[in-house]
Design an enzyme around this catalytic site. Structure first.
Site, PDB file in Angstrom:
ATOM      1  N   TYR A 153      -1.477   0.344  10.471  1.00 23.05           N
ATOM      2  CA  TYR A 153      -1.797  -0.352   9.070  1.00 23.05           C
ATOM      3  C   TYR A 153      -0.587  -0.382   8.360  1.00 23.05           C
ATOM      4  O   TYR A 153      -0.321  -1.133   7.795  1.00 23.05           O
ATOM      5  CB  TYR A 153      -3.342   0.284   8.623  1.00 23.05           C
ATOM      6  CG  TYR A 153      -3.271  -0.175   7.113  1.00 23.05           C
ATOM      7  CD1 TYR A 153      -4.029  -1.154   6.939  1.00 23.05           C
ATOM      8  CD2 TYR A 153      -2.741   0.749   5.957  1.00 23.05           C
ATOM      9  CE1 TYR A 153      -4.049  -1.728   5.691  1.00 23.05           C
ATOM     10  CE2 TYR A 153      -2.978   0.148   4.772  1.00 23.05           C
ATOM     11  CZ  TYR A 153      -3.623  -0.862   4.605  1.00 23.05           C
ATOM     12  OH  TYR A 153      -3.774  -1.329   3.213  1.00 23.05           O
TER      13      TYR A 153
ATOM     14  N   GLU B 104       0.412   3.585   1.929  1.00 22.00           N
ATOM     15  CA  GLU B 104       0.423   3.727   3.220  1.00 22.00           C
ATOM     16  C   GLU B 104       1.727   3.458   3.725  1.00 22.00           C
ATOM     17  O   GLU B 104       2.132   4.157   4.658  1.00 22.00           O
ATOM     18  CB  GLU B 104      -0.641   3.312   3.952  1.00 22.00           C
ATOM     19  CG  GLU B 104      -2.045   3.893   4.245  1.00 22.00           C
ATOM     20  CD  GLU B 104      -2.065   5.059   4.875  1.00 22.00           C
ATOM     21  OE1 GLU B 104      -1.744   5.264   5.966  1.00 22.00           O
ATOM     22  OE2 GLU B 104      -2.730   5.993   4.352  1.00 22.00           O
TER      23      GLU B 104
ATOM     24  N   SER C 134       0.895  -1.244   0.180  1.00 26.07           N
ATOM     25  CA  SER C 134      -0.103   0.073   0.001  1.00 26.07           C
ATOM     26  C   SER C 134       0.887   1.420  -0.088  1.00 26.07           C
ATOM     27  O   SER C 134       1.858   1.277   0.733  1.00 26.07           O
ATOM     28  CB  SER C 134      -1.037   0.014   1.320  1.00 26.07           C
ATOM     29  OG  SER C 134      -1.234   1.299   1.658  1.00 26.07           O
TER      30      SER C 134
HETATM   31  P1  NAP Z   1     -11.511  -4.499   1.593  1.00 26.15           P
HETATM   32  O1  NAP Z   1     -12.749  -4.362   0.507  1.00 26.15           O
HETATM   33  O2  NAP Z   1     -11.659  -4.033   2.839  1.00 26.15           O
HETATM   34  O3  NAP Z   1     -11.534  -6.420   1.633  1.00 26.15           O
HETATM   35  C1  NAP Z   1     -10.632  -7.074   2.635  1.00 26.15           C
HETATM   36  C2  NAP Z   1     -10.989  -8.532   2.580  1.00 26.15           C
HETATM   37  O4  NAP Z   1     -10.176  -9.088   3.740  1.00 26.15           O
HETATM   38  C3  NAP Z   1     -12.242  -8.756   2.597  1.00 26.15           C
HETATM   39  O5  NAP Z   1     -12.438 -10.065   1.883  1.00 26.15           O
HETATM   40  C4  NAP Z   1     -12.327  -9.186   4.224  1.00 26.15           C
HETATM   41  O6  NAP Z   1     -13.163 -10.208   4.377  1.00 26.15           O
HETATM   42  C5  NAP Z   1     -10.831  -9.904   4.257  1.00 26.15           C
HETATM   43  N1  NAP Z   1     -10.433  -9.935   5.731  1.00 26.15           N
HETATM   44  C6  NAP Z   1     -10.414  -8.843   6.863  1.00 26.15           C
HETATM   45  N2  NAP Z   1      -9.876  -9.270   8.007  1.00 26.15           N
HETATM   46  C7  NAP Z   1     -10.017 -10.854   7.853  1.00 26.15           C
HETATM   47  C8  NAP Z   1      -9.619 -11.823   8.707  1.00 26.15           C
HETATM   48  N3  NAP Z   1      -9.277 -11.593  10.020  1.00 26.15           N
HETATM   49  N4  NAP Z   1      -9.483 -13.035   8.144  1.00 26.15           N
HETATM   50  C9  NAP Z   1      -9.830 -13.304   7.045  1.00 26.15           C
HETATM   51  N5  NAP Z   1     -10.304 -12.212   6.247  1.00 26.15           N
HETATM   52  C10 NAP Z   1     -10.203 -11.122   6.404  1.00 26.15           C
HETATM   53  O7  NAP Z   1     -10.274  -4.275   1.038  1.00 26.15           O
HETATM   54  P2  NAP Z   1      -9.825  -4.114  -0.445  1.00 26.15           P
HETATM   55  O8  NAP Z   1     -10.032  -2.524  -0.873  1.00 26.15           O
HETATM   56  O9  NAP Z   1     -10.442  -4.953  -1.344  1.00 26.15           O
HETATM   57  O10 NAP Z   1      -8.235  -4.285  -0.435  1.00 26.15           O
HETATM   58  C11 NAP Z   1      -7.608  -5.416  -0.837  1.00 26.15           C
HETATM   59  C12 NAP Z   1      -6.027  -5.589  -0.090  1.00 26.15           C
HETATM   60  O11 NAP Z   1      -5.412  -4.425  -0.788  1.00 26.15           O
HETATM   61  C13 NAP Z   1      -6.015  -5.045   1.480  1.00 26.15           C
HETATM   62  O12 NAP Z   1      -4.793  -6.003   1.687  1.00 26.15           O
HETATM   63  C14 NAP Z   1      -5.876  -3.847   1.448  1.00 26.15           C
HETATM   64  O13 NAP Z   1      -5.058  -3.468   2.608  1.00 26.15           O
HETATM   65  C15 NAP Z   1      -4.732  -3.559   0.110  1.00 26.15           C
HETATM   66  N6  NAP Z   1      -4.879  -2.252  -0.255  1.00 26.15           N
HETATM   67  C16 NAP Z   1      -6.033  -1.590  -0.690  1.00 26.15           C
HETATM   68  C17 NAP Z   1      -5.738  -0.480  -1.419  1.00 26.15           C
HETATM   69  C18 NAP Z   1      -7.420   0.301  -1.795  1.00 26.15           C
HETATM   70  O14 NAP Z   1      -7.354   1.507  -1.906  1.00 26.15           O
HETATM   71  N7  NAP Z   1      -8.471  -0.256  -1.736  1.00 26.15           N
HETATM   72  C19 NAP Z   1      -4.567   0.334  -1.492  1.00 26.15           C
HETATM   73  C20 NAP Z   1      -3.750  -0.415  -1.259  1.00 26.15           C
HETATM   74  C21 NAP Z   1      -3.548  -1.657  -0.586  1.00 26.15           C
HETATM   75  P3  NAP Z   1     -14.744 -10.098   5.147  1.00 26.15           P
HETATM   76  O15 NAP Z   1     -15.472  -9.629   3.892  1.00 26.15           O
HETATM   77  O16 NAP Z   1     -15.027 -11.326   5.886  1.00 26.15           O
HETATM   78  O17 NAP Z   1     -14.706  -8.871   6.103  1.00 26.15           O
HETATM   79  N1  GDD Z   2     -12.546   7.112   6.134  1.00 28.09           N
HETATM   80  C1  GDD Z   2     -12.684   8.388   6.224  1.00 28.09           C
HETATM   81  N2  GDD Z   2     -13.898   8.902   6.762  1.00 28.09           N
HETATM   82  N3  GDD Z   2     -11.576   9.211   5.850  1.00 28.09           N
HETATM   83  C2  GDD Z   2     -11.607  10.707   5.837  1.00 28.09           C
HETATM   84  C3  GDD Z   2     -12.646  11.228   6.314  1.00 28.09           C
HETATM   85  C4  GDD Z   2     -13.914  10.500   6.692  1.00 28.09           C
HETATM   86  O1  GDD Z   2     -14.843  10.980   7.199  1.00 28.09           O
HETATM   87  N4  GDD Z   2     -12.752  12.545   6.090  1.00 28.09           N
HETATM   88  C5  GDD Z   2     -11.643  12.982   5.554  1.00 28.09           C
HETATM   89  N5  GDD Z   2     -11.124  11.789   5.343  1.00 28.09           N
HETATM   90  C6  GDD Z   2      -9.626  11.612   4.878  1.00 28.09           C
HETATM   91  C7  GDD Z   2      -8.399  10.667   5.788  1.00 28.09           C
HETATM   92  O2  GDD Z   2      -8.246  11.454   6.805  1.00 28.09           O
HETATM   93  C8  GDD Z   2      -7.573  10.334   4.744  1.00 28.09           C
HETATM   94  O3  GDD Z   2      -6.538  11.339   4.602  1.00 28.09           O
HETATM   95  C9  GDD Z   2      -8.499  10.330   3.241  1.00 28.09           C
HETATM   96  O4  GDD Z   2      -9.343  10.873   3.650  1.00 28.09           O
HETATM   97  C10 GDD Z   2      -8.537   8.978   2.697  1.00 28.09           C
HETATM   98  O5  GDD Z   2      -9.194   8.058   3.758  1.00 28.09           O
HETATM   99  P1  GDD Z   2      -9.763   6.610   3.656  1.00 28.09           P
HETATM  100  O6  GDD Z   2     -10.694   6.697   2.423  1.00 28.09           O
HETATM  101  O7  GDD Z   2     -10.046   6.055   4.836  1.00 28.09           O
HETATM  102  O8  GDD Z   2      -8.488   5.881   2.712  1.00 28.09           O
HETATM  103  P2  GDD Z   2      -6.946   5.663   3.394  1.00 28.09           P
HETATM  104  O9  GDD Z   2      -6.072   6.652   2.399  1.00 28.09           O
HETATM  105  O10 GDD Z   2      -6.731   5.924   4.774  1.00 28.09           O
HETATM  106  O11 GDD Z   2      -6.755   4.172   3.085  1.00 28.09           O
HETATM  107  C11 GDD Z   2      -7.158   3.325   1.933  1.00 28.09           C
HETATM  108  O12 GDD Z   2      -5.971   3.581   0.829  1.00 28.09           O
HETATM  109  C12 GDD Z   2      -4.661   2.855   1.197  1.00 28.09           C
HETATM  110  C13 GDD Z   2      -3.810   3.205   0.197  1.00 28.09           C
HETATM  111  O13 GDD Z   2      -3.332   4.499   0.301  1.00 28.09           O
HETATM  112  C14 GDD Z   2      -7.384   2.269   2.352  1.00 28.09           C
HETATM  113  O14 GDD Z   2      -7.862   1.252   1.186  1.00 28.09           O
HETATM  114  C15 GDD Z   2      -6.157   1.348   2.572  1.00 28.09           C
HETATM  115  O15 GDD Z   2      -6.522  -0.034   2.807  1.00 28.09           O
HETATM  116  C16 GDD Z   2      -5.045   1.494   1.594  1.00 28.09           C
HETATM  117  O16 GDD Z   2      -3.753   0.836   1.763  1.00 28.09           O
END
Ligand code: NAP
Ligand code: GDD
Length: 332
Positions: free
Chosen positions: A152, A130, A128
């Site tokens: 995280y 992050e 990520s």
């Molecule tokens: P998501 O929608 O939150 O999906 C997370 C998945 O992980 C779900 O299938 C969830 O299962 C499973 N999971 C969570 N806790 C678990 C546990 N204790 N045991 C087994 N399964 C568990 O996340 P996503 O957006 O698809 O992201 C996929 C991956 O990419 C994650 O590793 C995330 O950290 C990473 N990532 C995401 C982003 C982004 O912007 N989306 C960016 C960078 C990296 P349940 O449905 O049962 O909860």
């Molecule tokens: N969730 C949330 N809720 N975020 C908020 C809000 C709110 O009400 N208001 C402002 N934000 C700001 C957060 O402080 C952050 O700076 C930004 O919006 C994005 O927050 P999220 O959408 O929660 O995503 P994230 O960037 O923290 O994390 C996501 O992206 C990562 C990759 O950079 C997740 O998908 C992570 O799993 C992933 O790794």
């Protein structure tokens, strides 16, 4: 014979798009899910409902090495996409311990089982942006130093290091994607983009009068999840494993997202958006912007969906789901 893929986190946003992609490519697709998901399919398997009859699901827990080992023995995958994680950064401030447990131990268990049971299986780790946290340079690339700002982010750096270590030490074909934020109409409601677009739909439906948000000045590099799973797939098709930044190379503030989403719905954000200190984080990642040049050069990957198209799709789908037509919304 078709190739066999195992996806952990198949019920999540990315898992659902990846399962569709791999099925379209002729893969036999297996998913590792929590037992509770199998017991409550209508709610917990919602995102994969359209492919449920074509994927094979196996109950296992990221907290249990034997359960993961068992699934590897049963499935014998050619490719493993490890997406399961506690993925909500905010929550990781509330419970560092369970975030580390799920994300670090879980990744270690998956890698250790893979090494023992199917050492030739190719492995993808969901890294990520992050991990960059307090960014050392702009834009961020594969060589930018990590400085995570949350449990995280730390857990993802640990997963990244574990993946590299298994590659170097045990010769596993293990790659990490350093993926920047990617969204879609399947995004969880707790993330800011979906919170905004679903909040707009509720306002238009008359069910709510506000959207409460935290830091509007934070900047993210937002792409579409459908595009990003293509990059995951491409990483595992390379002869050599490696690490890749996947991003759009454009950044926008949360405020930009708010303004565009509200304007698509024909609403004035100043009337509805309330800043709530409760949604600010103890430590913030202020600016993320990634340079995907290596992914473009090696994988041939480019984002197809731009920021504007992403926001429009999310607002439109949330309004459709709520039974509000956007044409009507603009007339309100
Ligand atoms: P998501 O929608 O939150 O999906 C997370 C998945 O992980 C779900 O299938 C969830 O299962 C499973 N999971 C969570 N806790 C678990 C546990 N204790 N045991 C087994 N399964 C568990 O996340 P996503 O957006 O698809 O992201 C996929 C991956 O990419 C994650 O590793 C995330 O950290 C990473 N990532 C995401 C982003 C982004 O912007 N989306 C960016 C960078 C990296 P349940 O449905 O049962 O909860
Ligand atoms: N969730 C949330 N809720 N975020 C908020 C809000 C709110 O009400 N208001 C402002 N934000 C700001 C957060 O402080 C952050 O700076 C930004 O919006 C994005 O927050 P999220 O959408 O929660 O995503 P994230 O960037 O923290 O994390 C996501 O992206 C990562 C990759 O950079 C997740 O998908 C992570 O799993 C992933 O790794």
């Amino acid at each position: 014979m078709s190739r066999r893929a195992l996806i952990t986190g198949i019920t999540g946003q990315d898992g659902s798009y990846l399962a569709e992609l791999l099925l379209a490519k002729g893969y036999e697709v297996h998913g590792m899910v929590r037992r509770v998901a199998l017991e409550d399919p209508s709610r917990r398997l919602d995102r994969i409902s359209r492919v449920l009859d074509r994927v094979k699901l196996h109950a296992a827990s990221l907290e249990s090495f034997p359960s993961i080992y068992h699934v590897f023995r049963l499935v014998q995958p050619d490719e493993c996409y490890h997406l399961a994680a506690q993925s909500f950064v905010s929550y990781s401030f509330d419970d560092e311990f369970s975030t580390f447990n799920t994300n670090i131990n879980g990744t270690h268990f998956v890698l250790a089982a893979l090494k023992d049971v199917v050492p030739r299986c190719r492995f993808y780790f969901a890294g990520s942006s992050e991990m960059f946290g307090k960014v050392a340079e702009i834009p961020q690339t594969e060589t930018t130093r990590f400085h995570p700002r949350s449990a995280y982010g730390i857990s993802k750096v640990a997963g990244f290091d574990l993946t590299r270590n298994y590659r170097e030490t045990y010769n596993i074909h293990a790659s990490s994607g350093i993926l920047f934020n990617h969204e879609s109409p399947r995004r969880g409601y707790e993330f800011v983009t979906r919170k905004i677009t679903s909040g707009i739909a509720r306002i238009l439906k008359g069910e709510s009068t506000e959207v409460r948000l935290g830091n509007l000045d934070a900047k993210r590099d937002w792409g579409h999840a459908r595009d990003y799973v293509e990059a995951m797939y491409q990483m595992l098709q390379q002869d050599e494993p490696d690490d890749y930044v996947v991003a759009t190379n454009r950044t926008h503030s949360v405020r930009d997202f708010v303004n565009l989403a509200f304007s698509i719905a024909g609403l004035d954000p100043d009337k509805y958006v309330v800043t709530d200190p409760g949604f600010f984080r103890p430590a913030e990642v202020h600016l993320l912007i990634g340079d995907p040049a290596k992914a473009t050069r090696v994988l041939g990957w480019r984002p197809k969906t731009q920021f504007e198209g992403l926001v429009e799709e999310m607002v439109t789908v949330d309004c459709e789901n709520a039974g509000v037509s956007l044409a009507r919304a603009k007339a309100i």
